[in-house]
Design an enzyme around this catalytic site. Structure first.
Site, PDB file in Angstrom:
ATOM      1  N   LYS A  43       0.840  -1.210   0.000  1.00 27.20           N
ATOM      2  CA  LYS A  43       0.000   0.000   0.000  1.00 27.20           C
ATOM      3  C   LYS A  43       0.873   1.258   0.000  1.00 27.20           C
ATOM      4  CE  LYS A  43      -0.326  -0.257   5.025  1.00 27.20           C
ATOM      5  NZ  LYS A  43      -0.979  -1.030   6.096  1.00 27.20           N
ATOM      6  N   ARG A 141     -11.222  -0.757  14.623  1.00 31.97           N
ATOM      7  CA  ARG A 141     -11.245  -0.068  13.324  1.00 31.97           C
ATOM      8  C   ARG A 141     -12.135  -0.908  12.427  1.00 31.97           C
ATOM      9  NH1 ARG A 141      -5.564   1.297  10.330  1.00 31.97           N
ATOM     10  NH2 ARG A 141      -5.731  -0.925   9.912  1.00 31.97           N
ATOM     11  N   TYR A 275      14.148  30.764   8.937  1.00 33.01           N
ATOM     12  CA  TYR A 275      12.891  31.378   9.381  1.00 33.01           C
ATOM     13  C   TYR A 275      12.770  31.410  10.893  1.00 33.01           C
ATOM     14  CZ  TYR A 275      11.169  31.120   4.580  1.00 33.01           C
ATOM     15  OH  TYR A 275      11.007  31.278   3.238  1.00 33.01           O
ATOM     16  N   MET A 323      11.104  24.825   2.964  1.00 34.71           N
ATOM     17  CA  MET A 323      10.443  23.956   1.991  1.00 34.71           C
ATOM     18  C   MET A 323      11.443  23.236   1.078  1.00 34.71           C
ATOM     19  SD  MET A 323       7.405  24.786  -0.766  1.00 34.71           S
ATOM     20  CE  MET A 323       6.248  25.455   0.407  1.00 34.71           C
TER      21      MET A 323
HETATM   22  C1  PLP Z   1      -0.233  -1.988   6.666  1.00 35.10           C
HETATM   23  C2  PLP Z   1      -0.851  -3.216   7.202  1.00 35.10           C
HETATM   24  C3  PLP Z   1      -0.065  -4.336   7.523  1.00 35.10           C
HETATM   25  C4  PLP Z   1       1.451  -4.337   7.473  1.00 35.10           C
HETATM   26  O1  PLP Z   1       1.974  -3.858   8.680  1.00 35.10           O
HETATM   27  P1  PLP Z   1       3.556  -3.816   8.952  1.00 35.10           P
HETATM   28  O2  PLP Z   1       3.639  -3.457  10.381  1.00 35.10           O
HETATM   29  O3  PLP Z   1       4.127  -2.753   8.076  1.00 35.10           O
HETATM   30  O4  PLP Z   1       4.108  -5.164   8.651  1.00 35.10           O
HETATM   31  C5  PLP Z   1      -0.732  -5.490   7.903  1.00 35.10           C
HETATM   32  N1  PLP Z   1      -2.074  -5.528   7.988  1.00 35.10           N
HETATM   33  C6  PLP Z   1      -2.852  -4.466   7.700  1.00 35.10           C
HETATM   34  C7  PLP Z   1      -4.343  -4.579   7.815  1.00 35.10           C
HETATM   35  C8  PLP Z   1      -2.275  -3.270   7.319  1.00 35.10           C
HETATM   36  O5  PLP Z   1      -3.057  -2.216   7.040  1.00 35.10           O
END
Ligand code: PLP
Length: 387
Positions: A43, A141, A275, A323
């Site tokens: 992802k 969740r 800044y 930036m």
């Molecule tokens: C991102 C994710 C993982 C992977 O987690 P890591 O700690 O990076 O190995 C596993 N399961 C779900 C549902 C996730 O969203």
């Protein structure tokens, strides 16, 4: 023939070591029983590493299962891996439902409403939609709450058998890296749901039963019900916490983050930097301007705290990160010149700045660092294998 030089110099880039990715995969697989299926988490542009080279190399290494956050990412993986199994981890928006069939994606399902919507679309398309049913054992969740999950699974199995193909049952741990007792409690709640699975489903050898992310591997029981793991961080070369028992797997960082020295100048004592003038020089100081800032993914919180490597030597960031430019102290680094590489995360001959260290300076976690490196920063894969 050597490749044409890039038309523009790189001012900030990440190097992606695909051989390290391959070695990490091998080390993880050596650590888990062979019956366990590997789901590669790709992802968010493969954790900011660049989707295409990462997925391509994982496919070349024999990975068959991938997971992404949403349908759009799933479609991108489908283009690279026509035969891959692709699981969408996040909730599906109503207008995304048709895309599941278009790209042969597997959905994660939590509620009876989702089940009905997916089943209705699948029926209209004469499609059997593959789904993984998620159980909430304490993440709070996604997922059906563990006490109602058995009913949901039974209903889907009985009422939507023609349209929904249950290919997995899963849960998620919120504190696998910090609270093994909570994780064990959740495994127990999950097992209670599995104990209620309809008989045919239970006997289905294709069914993936999974819960573990990288941190979960710490407590993955060798003989438990789990036959798949979902691995992100570890394949990219980091253990979820520094003291983790997984440290002996010894994964190698896949990503390193670099920039250049754009300009060097010397300022007198009393001069203030950047800044809001958060740093005042106590001595005559030689300063290098690095050609990257928060527009590239160096967080503002790195101001006056983080370090970079130039000629293998650590140089402190002075004043606020801006930036596009960041100031570092090179008074003790007389060889530094304009054009040198300044490494924010990674190694140079003679020095290393780890991602962990970068996180401690910037009050964040590795996952966020990966996702914060911006689009402007070119991903430069090393070790591409043409197949
Ligand atoms: C991102 C994710 C993982 C992977 O987690 P890591 O700690 O990076 O190995 C596993 N399961 C779900 C549902 C996730 O969203």
């Amino acid at each position: 023939m050597s490749p044409a030089p890039p038309p523009f110099a790189r001012r900030a880039w990440v190097e992606i070591d695909l051989s390290a990715l391959e070695r990490n995969l091998g080390k993880i697989k050596a650590h888990i029983p062979p019956r366990i299926h590997y789901i590669a988490i790709v992802k968010a542009d493969a954790y900011g590493h660049g989707l295409a080279p990462i997925v391509t190399r994982l496919l070349q290494c024999g990975v068959e299962n991938f997971a992404v956050a949403n349908v759009r990412e799933g479609a991108d993986v489908r283009e690279i891996g026509p035969g891959a199994n692709i699981l969408v981890l996040g909730p599906i928006l109503p207008e995304e439902i048709p895309r599941l069939a278009d790209y042969q994606l597997t959905a994660t399902l939590s509620t009876p409403e989702e089940a009905r919507a997916l089943a209705t679309h699948a029926a209209a398309r004469r499609h059997r939609q593959p789904v993984h049913i998620k159980i909430d054992t304490g993440m709070g969740r996604m997922g059906a709450w563990h006490t109602t999950a058995p009913q949901l699974i039974r209903d889907i199995h009985q009422q939507h058998a023609g349209t929904l193909d249950i290919r997995g049952i899963c849960t998620h741990f919120p504190s696998a890296d910090t609270d093994p007792r909570q994780t064990t409690r959740q495994r127990h709640l999950f097992q209670q749901v599995l104990d209620t699975l309809p008989r045919e489903l239970n006997a289905d050898a294709r069914l993936l039963i999974h819960a573990d992310n990288s941190a979960g591997l710490d407590t993955l029981p060798p003989n438990g019900p789990f036959n798949a793991i979902r691995i992100g961080l570890l394949q990219y070369g980091l253990t979820p916490n520094p003291g983790s028992p997984l440290a002996h797997i010894n994964p190698e960082p896949v990503l390193s983050f670099h920039s250049r020295v754009g300009l060097i100048k010397t300022l007198p004592p009393g001069a203030t930097l950047s800044y809001n003038r958060t740093h005042t020089l106590a001595h005559t100081t030689r300063i290098a301007i690095i050609t990257a800032g928060y527009g590239d993914g160096i967080p503002l919180s790195a101001s006056n705290r983080a370090q970079v490597l130039i000629h293998g030597q650590r140089c402190r960031i002075l004043g606020r990160v801006t930036m596009d430019q960041t100031l570092v102290d090179i008074t003790a680094n007389p060889d530094a010149t304009a054009g040198d590489t300044a490494t924010l995360i990674g190694t140079q001959p003679g020095g290393e700045i780890t991602l962990r260290e970068f996180c401690s300076w910037t009050d964040t976690i590795p996952w966020e660092v990966f996702c914060s490196i911006t689009k402007r920063v070119e991903r430069a894969p090393r070790g591409l294998r043409i197949q």
